[in-house]
Design a protein around this motif. Structure first.
Motif, PDB file in Angstrom:
ATOM      1  N   GLU A  65     -52.237-152.542 -29.646  1.00  0.00           N
ATOM      2  CA  GLU A  65     -52.127-151.873 -28.358  1.00  0.00           C
ATOM      3  C   GLU A  65     -52.257-152.858 -27.205  1.00  0.00           C
ATOM      4  OE1 GLU A  65     -54.461-148.373 -27.908  1.00  0.00           O
ATOM      5  OE2 GLU A  65     -53.872-147.599 -29.867  1.00  0.00           O
ATOM      6  N   THR A  66     -51.630-152.501 -26.094  1.00  0.00           N
ATOM      7  CA  THR A  66     -51.718-153.317 -24.883  1.00  0.00           C
ATOM      8  C   THR A  66     -52.954-152.917 -24.087  1.00  0.00           C
ATOM      9  OG1 THR A  66     -50.494-151.749 -23.509  1.00  0.00           O
ATOM     10  CG2 THR A  66     -49.183-153.386 -24.742  1.00  0.00           C
ATOM     11  N   GLN A  67     -53.318-153.766 -23.146  1.00  0.00           N
ATOM     12  CA  GLN A  67     -54.423-153.423 -22.246  1.00  0.00           C
ATOM     13  C   GLN A  67     -54.116-152.124 -21.508  1.00  0.00           C
ATOM     14  OE1 GLN A  67     -55.155-156.649 -19.527  1.00  0.00           O
ATOM     15  NE2 GLN A  67     -56.599-157.639 -20.912  1.00  0.00           N
ATOM     16  N   ALA A  68     -52.867-151.961 -21.078  1.00  0.00           N
ATOM     17  CA  ALA A  68     -52.486-150.757 -20.318  1.00  0.00           C
ATOM     18  C   ALA A  68     -52.653-149.501 -21.174  1.00  0.00           C
ATOM     19  CB  ALA A  68     -51.054-150.876 -19.813  1.00  0.00           C
ATOM     20  N   GLN A  69     -52.250-149.562 -22.432  1.00  0.00           N
ATOM     21  CA  GLN A  69     -52.406-148.413 -23.323  1.00  0.00           C
ATOM     22  C   GLN A  69     -53.882-148.085 -23.531  1.00  0.00           C
ATOM     23  OE1 GLN A  69     -50.182-150.224 -26.534  1.00  0.00           O
ATOM     24  NE2 GLN A  69     -48.599-148.632 -26.420  1.00  0.00           N
ATOM     25  N   TRP A  70     -54.670-149.109 -23.782  1.00  0.00           N
ATOM     26  CA  TRP A  70     -56.098-148.923 -24.027  1.00  0.00           C
ATOM     27  C   TRP A  70     -56.775-148.371 -22.771  1.00  0.00           C
ATOM     28  CZ3 TRP A  70     -58.078-148.758 -28.631  1.00  0.00           C
ATOM     29  CH2 TRP A  70     -59.456-148.852 -28.809  1.00  0.00           C
ATOM     30  N   ALA A  71     -56.440-148.926 -21.606  1.00  0.00           N
ATOM     31  CA  ALA A  71     -57.024-148.470 -20.346  1.00  0.00           C
ATOM     32  C   ALA A  71     -56.691-146.999 -20.099  1.00  0.00           C
ATOM     33  CB  ALA A  71     -56.531-149.339 -19.192  1.00  0.00           C
ATOM     34  N   ALA A  72     -55.440-146.606 -20.358  1.00  0.00           N
ATOM     35  CA  ALA A  72     -55.039-145.209 -20.159  1.00  0.00           C
ATOM     36  C   ALA A  72     -55.861-144.287 -21.057  1.00  0.00           C
ATOM     37  CB  ALA A  72     -53.543-145.043 -20.433  1.00  0.00           C
ATOM     38  N   ARG A  73     -56.079-144.697 -22.288  1.00  0.00           N
ATOM     39  CA  ARG A  73     -56.871-143.888 -23.216  1.00  0.00           C
ATOM     40  C   ARG A  73     -58.313-143.742 -22.726  1.00  0.00           C
ATOM     41  NH1 ARG A  73     -56.595-146.326 -28.373  1.00  0.00           N
ATOM     42  NH2 ARG A  73     -54.603-145.299 -28.554  1.00  0.00           N
ATOM     43  N   LEU A  74     -58.850-144.802 -22.142  1.00  0.00           N
ATOM     44  CA  LEU A  74     -60.233-144.786 -21.671  1.00  0.00           C
ATOM     45  C   LEU A  74     -60.395-144.125 -20.306  1.00  0.00           C
ATOM     46  CD1 LEU A  74     -61.302-148.404 -22.684  1.00  0.00           C
ATOM     47  CD2 LEU A  74     -61.869-146.267 -23.858  1.00  0.00           C
ATOM     48  N   GLY A  75     -59.275-143.974 -19.589  1.00  0.00           N
ATOM     49  CA  GLY A  75     -59.350-143.404 -18.248  1.00  0.00           C
ATOM     50  C   GLY A  75     -59.816-144.411 -17.212  1.00  0.00           C
ATOM     51  N   ILE A  76     -59.505-145.690 -17.471  1.00  0.00           N
ATOM     52  CA  ILE A  76     -59.841-146.750 -16.514  1.00  0.00           C
ATOM     53  C   ILE A  76     -58.553-147.445 -16.129  1.00  0.00           C
ATOM     54  CG2 ILE A  76     -62.185-147.062 -17.421  1.00  0.00           C
ATOM     55  CD1 ILE A  76     -61.190-149.568 -18.906  1.00  0.00           C
ATOM     56  N   SER A  77     -58.604-148.262 -15.116  1.00  0.00           N
ATOM     57  CA  SER A  77     -57.406-148.989 -14.701  1.00  0.00           C
ATOM     58  C   SER A  77     -57.185-150.198 -15.611  1.00  0.00           C
ATOM     59  CB  SER A  77     -57.544-149.451 -13.247  1.00  0.00           C
ATOM     60  OG  SER A  77     -58.544-150.457 -13.151  1.00  0.00           O
ATOM     61  N   GLN A  78     -55.943-150.665 -15.653  1.00  0.00           N
ATOM     62  CA  GLN A  78     -55.637-151.862 -16.442  1.00  0.00           C
ATOM     63  C   GLN A  78     -56.386-153.071 -15.900  1.00  0.00           C
ATOM     64  OE1 GLN A  78     -53.579-154.732 -15.496  1.00  0.00           O
ATOM     65  NE2 GLN A  78     -54.181-155.633 -17.460  1.00  0.00           N
ATOM     66  N   PRO A  79     -56.511-153.241 -14.569  1.00  0.00           N
ATOM     67  CA  PRO A  79     -57.303-154.366 -14.088  1.00  0.00           C
ATOM     68  C   PRO A  79     -58.774-154.314 -14.548  1.00  0.00           C
ATOM     69  CG  PRO A  79     -55.864-153.599 -12.344  1.00  0.00           C
ATOM     70  CD  PRO A  79     -55.768-152.596 -13.465  1.00  0.00           C
ATOM     71  N   THR A  80     -59.341-153.110 -14.623  1.00  0.00           N
ATOM     72  CA  THR A  80     -60.711-152.998 -15.126  1.00  0.00           C
ATOM     73  C   THR A  80     -60.762-153.368 -16.601  1.00  0.00           C
ATOM     74  OG1 THR A  80     -61.328-151.326 -13.500  1.00  0.00           O
ATOM     75  CG2 THR A  80     -62.660-151.408 -15.519  1.00  0.00           C
ATOM     76  N   MET A  81     -59.753-152.950 -17.358  1.00  0.00           N
ATOM     77  CA  MET A  81     -59.686-153.323 -18.779  1.00  0.00           C
ATOM     78  C   MET A  81     -59.600-154.842 -18.912  1.00  0.00           C
ATOM     79  SD  MET A  81     -59.769-151.915 -21.739  1.00  0.00           S
ATOM     80  CE  MET A  81     -59.979-152.888 -23.220  1.00  0.00           C
ATOM     81  N   ALA A  82     -58.814-155.479 -18.071  1.00  0.00           N
ATOM     82  CA  ALA A  82     -58.686-156.943 -18.116  1.00  0.00           C
ATOM     83  C   ALA A  82     -60.030-157.600 -17.797  1.00  0.00           C
ATOM     84  CB  ALA A  82     -57.612-157.410 -17.129  1.00  0.00           C
ATOM     85  N   ARG A  83     -60.748-157.064 -16.820  1.00  0.00           N
ATOM     86  CA  ARG A  83     -62.071-157.605 -16.484  1.00  0.00           C
ATOM     87  C   ARG A  83     -63.031-157.422 -17.644  1.00  0.00           C
ATOM     88  NH1 ARG A  83     -63.579-154.120 -12.275  1.00  0.00           N
ATOM     89  NH2 ARG A  83     -65.637-155.044 -12.426  1.00  0.00           N
ATOM     90  N   LEU A  84     -62.996-156.254 -18.271  1.00  0.00           N
ATOM     91  CA  LEU A  84     -63.852-155.994 -19.428  1.00  0.00           C
ATOM     92  C   LEU A  84     -63.565-157.009 -20.528  1.00  0.00           C
ATOM     93  CD1 LEU A  84     -64.722-152.586 -20.941  1.00  0.00           C
ATOM     94  CD2 LEU A  84     -63.751-154.320 -22.408  1.00  0.00           C
ATOM     95  N   GLU A  85     -62.293-157.267 -20.791  1.00  0.00           N
ATOM     96  CA  GLU A  85     -61.909-158.201 -21.849  1.00  0.00           C
ATOM     97  C   GLU A  85     -62.208-159.652 -21.495  1.00  0.00           C
ATOM     98  OE1 GLU A  85     -57.946-157.523 -23.267  1.00  0.00           O
ATOM     99  OE2 GLU A  85     -58.520-155.652 -24.250  1.00  0.00           O
ATOM    100  N   ARG A  86     -62.429-159.944 -20.230  1.00  0.00           N
ATOM    101  CA  ARG A  86     -62.865-161.287 -19.821  1.00  0.00           C
ATOM    102  C   ARG A  86     -64.383-161.415 -19.907  1.00  0.00           C
ATOM    103  NH1 ARG A  86     -59.166-160.547 -15.520  1.00  0.00           N
ATOM    104  NH2 ARG A  86     -60.871-160.122 -14.083  1.00  0.00           N
ATOM    105  N   GLY A  87     -65.053-160.310 -20.218  1.00  0.00           N
ATOM    106  CA  GLY A  87     -66.507-160.341 -20.291  1.00  0.00           C
ATOM    107  C   GLY A  87     -67.161-160.278 -18.932  1.00  0.00           C
ATOM    108  N   ASP A  88     -66.508-159.622 -17.993  1.00  0.00           N
ATOM    109  CA  ASP A  88     -67.022-159.496 -16.636  1.00  0.00           C
ATOM    110  C   ASP A  88     -68.263-158.609 -16.653  1.00  0.00           C
ATOM    111  OD1 ASP A  88     -67.513-158.765 -13.953  1.00  0.00           O
ATOM    112  OD2 ASP A  88     -65.374-158.809 -13.455  1.00  0.00           O
TER     113      ASP A  88
END
Length: 137
Positions: free
Chosen positions: A39-62
């Motif tokens: 899955e892409t970050q965008a797909q995962w973010a949509a499932r979680l109900g968060i934005s793709q930029p937030t998903m990217a930050r999460l995956e960077r360990g922000d």
């Protein structure tokens, strides 16, 4: 009018290095699990109900991403998520009297006697994550 205690915010850069390392390792595991699911970050973010930029930050360990968002992400990988298994035995809640089949392993883990280990909390947490097979979400 009565005022509550002032809100104190700790900046992510103020977190101890050990905490920052745990968040980074958690993020690496989340990335690996998402990719294993194809899955892409965008797909995962949509499932979680968060934005793709937030998903990217999460995956960077922000560390400024809320703990609830990290837990939400982990619960997608493991619907029976029970982070209380990470607590010392003396502080973990008692296991249910009749655990369901889905939570039997978690209940057994909580009830298991604590044994000394050379592994760090990070290693214990990574081992817990690795034990969750990224099955269908």
């Amino acid at each position: 009018m009565i005022h509550g205690m002032p809100r104190q915010n700790t900046r992510p850069t103020d977190f101890p290095p050990a905490v920052q390392q745990q968040i980074a390792r958690l993020a690496e595991c989340i990335v690996a699990a998402r990719k294993a699911l194809g899955e892409t970050q965008a797909q995962w973010a949509a499932r979680l109900g968060i934005s793709q930029p937030t998903m990217a930050r999460l995956e960077r360990g922000d560390a400024s991403v809320s703990a609830a968002t990290y837990i939400l992400c982990l619960s997608q990988l493991n619907p029976q998520l029970d982070l209380t298994v990470l607590l010392p035995r003396s502080t973990a809640p008692a296991a249910p009297a009749h655990p369901s089949a889905a939570s039997a392993k978690t209940a057994a883990t909580v009830a298991a006697p604590a044994t000394p280990s050379a592994a760090t909390g990070v290693d214990d947490f990574v081992s817990l994550l690795a034990s969750w097979a990224p099955a269908s979400v």
